[in-house]
Design a protein around this motif. Structure first.
Motif, PDB file in Angstrom:
ATOM      1  N   SER A 176      14.526  -9.375  16.847  1.00 33.02           N
ATOM      2  CA  SER A 176      14.257  -8.539  18.023  1.00 33.02           C
ATOM      3  C   SER A 176      15.033  -8.992  19.252  1.00 33.02           C
ATOM      4  O   SER A 176      15.208  -8.211  20.195  1.00 33.02           O
ATOM      5  CB  SER A 176      12.761  -8.532  18.340  1.00 33.02           C
ATOM      6  OG  SER A 176      12.291  -9.837  18.624  1.00 33.02           O
ATOM      7  N   GLU A 194      11.579  -8.904   2.060  1.00 32.04           N
ATOM      8  CA  GLU A 194      10.458  -8.328   2.787  1.00 32.04           C
ATOM      9  C   GLU A 194       9.186  -8.485   1.962  1.00 32.04           C
ATOM     10  O   GLU A 194       9.173  -8.205   0.765  1.00 32.04           O
ATOM     11  CB  GLU A 194      10.713  -6.854   3.077  1.00 32.04           C
ATOM     12  CG  GLU A 194       9.615  -6.205   3.907  1.00 32.04           C
ATOM     13  CD  GLU A 194       9.911  -4.765   4.277  1.00 32.04           C
ATOM     14  OE1 GLU A 194       9.022  -4.116   4.862  1.00 32.04           O
ATOM     15  OE2 GLU A 194      11.029  -4.292   3.992  1.00 32.04           O
ATOM     16  N   SER A 240       4.731  -8.192   2.676  1.00 33.84           N
ATOM     17  CA  SER A 240       3.590  -8.024   3.571  1.00 33.84           C
ATOM     18  C   SER A 240       2.505  -7.272   2.828  1.00 33.84           C
ATOM     19  O   SER A 240       2.646  -6.930   1.646  1.00 33.84           O
ATOM     20  CB  SER A 240       3.997  -7.236   4.824  1.00 33.84           C
ATOM     21  OG  SER A 240       4.296  -5.886   4.475  1.00 33.84           O
ATOM     22  N   PHE A 284      10.072 -11.926   5.235  1.00 30.43           N
ATOM     23  CA  PHE A 284      10.387 -11.277   6.514  1.00 30.43           C
ATOM     24  C   PHE A 284       9.566 -10.001   6.668  1.00 30.43           C
ATOM     25  O   PHE A 284       9.058  -9.438   5.708  1.00 30.43           O
ATOM     26  CB  PHE A 284      11.889 -11.044   6.684  1.00 30.43           C
ATOM     27  CG  PHE A 284      12.508  -9.909   5.902  1.00 30.43           C
ATOM     28  CD1 PHE A 284      12.409  -8.602   6.344  1.00 30.43           C
ATOM     29  CD2 PHE A 284      13.255 -10.154   4.757  1.00 30.43           C
ATOM     30  CE1 PHE A 284      13.009  -7.549   5.667  1.00 30.43           C
ATOM     31  CE2 PHE A 284      13.865  -9.127   4.061  1.00 30.43           C
ATOM     32  CZ  PHE A 284      13.732  -7.811   4.513  1.00 30.43           C
ATOM     33  N   SER A 285       9.405  -9.585   7.899  1.00 27.86           N
ATOM     34  CA  SER A 285       8.560  -8.444   8.273  1.00 27.86           C
ATOM     35  C   SER A 285       7.153  -8.565   7.704  1.00 27.86           C
ATOM     36  O   SER A 285       6.614  -7.604   7.150  1.00 27.86           O
ATOM     37  CB  SER A 285       9.208  -7.121   7.831  1.00 27.86           C
ATOM     38  OG  SER A 285      10.419  -6.901   8.499  1.00 27.86           O
ATOM     39  N   GLY A 324       4.744  -5.902   8.967  1.00 29.33           N
ATOM     40  CA  GLY A 324       5.058  -4.486   8.754  1.00 29.33           C
ATOM     41  C   GLY A 324       5.831  -3.837   9.885  1.00 29.33           C
ATOM     42  O   GLY A 324       5.609  -2.664  10.192  1.00 29.33           O
ATOM     43  N   ARG A 325       6.726  -4.589  10.518  1.00 33.77           N
ATOM     44  CA  ARG A 325       7.567  -4.067  11.606  1.00 33.77           C
ATOM     45  C   ARG A 325       6.723  -3.451  12.712  1.00 33.77           C
ATOM     46  O   ARG A 325       7.060  -2.417  13.288  1.00 33.77           O
ATOM     47  CB  ARG A 325       8.567  -3.045  11.063  1.00 33.77           C
ATOM     48  CG  ARG A 325       9.387  -3.553   9.881  1.00 33.77           C
ATOM     49  CD  ARG A 325      10.477  -2.577   9.498  1.00 33.77           C
ATOM     50  NE  ARG A 325      11.040  -2.881   8.196  1.00 33.77           N
ATOM     51  CZ  ARG A 325      11.950  -3.827   7.941  1.00 33.77           C
ATOM     52  NH1 ARG A 325      12.400  -4.563   8.930  1.00 33.77           N
ATOM     53  NH2 ARG A 325      12.406  -4.027   6.718  1.00 33.77           N
ATOM     54  N   ARG A 340      13.648   2.004  12.711  1.00 29.62           N
ATOM     55  CA  ARG A 340      12.410   2.622  12.243  1.00 29.62           C
ATOM     56  C   ARG A 340      12.410   4.130  12.476  1.00 29.62           C
ATOM     57  O   ARG A 340      11.643   4.866  11.849  1.00 29.62           O
ATOM     58  CB  ARG A 340      11.203   1.991  12.951  1.00 29.62           C
ATOM     59  CG  ARG A 340      10.940   0.548  12.570  1.00 29.62           C
ATOM     60  CD  ARG A 340       9.828  -0.068  13.383  1.00 29.62           C
ATOM     61  NE  ARG A 340      10.164  -0.127  14.807  1.00 29.62           N
ATOM     62  CZ  ARG A 340       9.372  -0.669  15.735  1.00 29.62           C
ATOM     63  NH1 ARG A 340       8.199  -1.182  15.396  1.00 29.62           N
ATOM     64  NH2 ARG A 340       9.751  -0.698  16.992  1.00 29.62           N
ATOM     65  N   ASN A 363      13.209   5.433   9.211  1.00 27.30           N
ATOM     66  CA  ASN A 363      12.557   4.768   8.096  1.00 27.30           C
ATOM     67  C   ASN A 363      11.411   5.633   7.578  1.00 27.30           C
ATOM     68  O   ASN A 363      10.559   6.062   8.350  1.00 27.30           O
ATOM     69  CB  ASN A 363      12.032   3.407   8.559  1.00 27.30           C
ATOM     70  CG  ASN A 363      11.444   2.590   7.440  1.00 27.30           C
ATOM     71  OD1 ASN A 363      10.439   2.965   6.868  1.00 27.30           O
ATOM     72  ND2 ASN A 363      12.071   1.463   7.135  1.00 27.30           N
ATOM     73  N   PRO A 403       7.323 -13.891  11.109  1.00 32.03           N
ATOM     74  CA  PRO A 403       7.116 -12.761  12.016  1.00 32.03           C
ATOM     75  C   PRO A 403       8.019 -12.884  13.233  1.00 32.03           C
ATOM     76  O   PRO A 403       8.494 -13.982  13.560  1.00 32.03           O
ATOM     77  CB  PRO A 403       5.640 -12.897  12.409  1.00 32.03           C
ATOM     78  CG  PRO A 403       5.361 -14.365  12.269  1.00 32.03           C
ATOM     79  CD  PRO A 403       6.183 -14.812  11.086  1.00 32.03           C
ATOM     80  N   ARG A 452       9.933   1.770   1.889  1.00 33.82           N
ATOM     81  CA  ARG A 452      10.169   0.829   2.992  1.00 33.82           C
ATOM     82  C   ARG A 452      11.532   1.031   3.628  1.00 33.82           C
ATOM     83  O   ARG A 452      11.751   0.623   4.771  1.00 33.82           O
ATOM     84  CB  ARG A 452      10.022  -0.607   2.516  1.00 33.82           C
ATOM     85  CG  ARG A 452      11.089  -1.082   1.549  1.00 33.82           C
ATOM     86  CD  ARG A 452      10.716  -2.460   0.998  1.00 33.82           C
ATOM     87  NE  ARG A 452      11.751  -3.005   0.146  1.00 33.82           N
ATOM     88  CZ  ARG A 452      12.625  -3.936   0.535  1.00 33.82           C
ATOM     89  NH1 ARG A 452      12.599  -4.395   1.775  1.00 33.82           N
ATOM     90  NH2 ARG A 452      13.521  -4.396  -0.308  1.00 33.82           N
TER      91      ARG A 452
END
Length: 319
Positions: free
Chosen positions: A20, A168, A170, A194-195, A198-199, A218, A221, A269, A306
């Protein structure tokens, strides 16, 4: 914070993903990012994960300006930006990207270096051989692969031992449980998730669909497009209610679930602000708690894939 092994290093069980910082999920600035990094370390985080593609070097630059050399640091290469996006795993390109990353990170060595996406035309044994040379030269401490299949992990590890595999994983993305997490456990490889939130779907409050078109991926997505987005908010609502009833934060419980899936798993995260770190407090989850979470969020509950078809290029499918 609980410690877990990432190769030969003991790190905080929860790492930090710095995607980010490159502006991938909304506007930010360097001062805010630096405060976030300081707060993460204060909270016990000791593993920071970035990549050369995050903001086209911006994330690495910020971490370099931060100047902390007492953290375990990972970065990545392999994705070539452009339309369409391409992938390169040849030795010359890997070396070029590593030197550029080290310059931005203000380092002569990085603890962990990933191949961000695999180039199918180049045998993974050749890629592992390149990474082995970089280890021998002292440029990297170990290497990893991202978004790969268990078969690829076995082949690469046989050529030169892998430190980590990053995919990924989660509550709403559980594919790695169909062989990848098990392969890593068998071979003594850390699995970096990663993620894990869940973004943003497992954030403190329900996510509002206010994505920047053409910037925040996203926006294209499938899980974040209607009608899937509203259906996913509704599906996750009972989990939020369970967390409220138990006194858990939603992100903390989601991270706790990921951590409970294996002692070799290190979730990473990410956030743009230090304030969100306080939501990552992980509760002690017993067998009953985990069963209740699975009851309200069973495997396969998510509406939509995803990634979109255009985002699936160079991601290895094995199920």
């Amino acid at each position: 914070m609980e410690q877990r092994w990432l190769g030969p290093h003991s790190v905080g069980a929860i790492g930090f993903g710095a995607m980010s910082f490159g502006g991938m999920f909304g506007a930010t600035d360097e001062a805010t990012s630096l405060r976030c990094l300081d707060a993460a370390v204060d909270a016990g985080v000791s593993h920071i994960d970035t990549a050369n593609i995050y903001g086209m070097g911006r994330s690495e630059d910020i971490i370099g300006n931060w100047g902390r050399h007492d953290v375990h640091l990972a970065t990545k290469c392999g994705i070539v930006n452009g339309t369409p996006r391409a992938v390169r795993n040849d030795e010359a390109y890997i070396r070029q990207c590593l030197e550029e990353s080290l310059r931005r990170l203000r380092r002569e060595h990085v603890e962990l270096y990933y191949i961000h996406r695999r180039q199918p035309e180049i045998p993974v044994e050749d890629v592992a051989g390149t990474m082995a040379k970089l280890v021998q030269e002292g440029k990297i401490g170990g290497y990893g692969l991202s978004e790969v299949a268990p078969s690829t992990v076995h082949r690469a590890h046989a050529e030169h031992p892998l430190t980590a595999v990053q995919n990924e994983f989660s509550l709403w993305t559980r594919l790695p449980q169909l062989g990848l997490i098990q392969a890593c456990k068998e071979l003594g490889i850390a699995f970096v998730a990663f993620s894990p939130l869940g973004r943003g779907m497992f954030g403190r409050t329900p996510l509002v669909r206010d994505f920047r078109a053409g910037i925040d991926f996203r926006d294209t997505n499938p899980r974040f497009l209607e009608p899937n987005f509203s259906a996913n908010l509704a599906a996750i609502a009972p989990f939020r209610a369970l967390c409220a009833a138990r006194g858990w934060t939603v992100p903390g419980a989601a991270l706790g679930w990921v951590l409970a899936q294996g002692d070799h798993i290190v979730p990473i995260p990410g956030t743009r602000t230090a304030e969100h770190l306080y939501d990552w407090r992980v509760p002690e989850l017993g067998a009953t708690d985990l069963a209740e979470i699975d009851a309200v969020l069973p495997p396969g509950f998510a509406h939509g894939d995803r990634y979109g078809d255009h985002q699936m290029a160079f991601i290895e499918r094995y199920c």
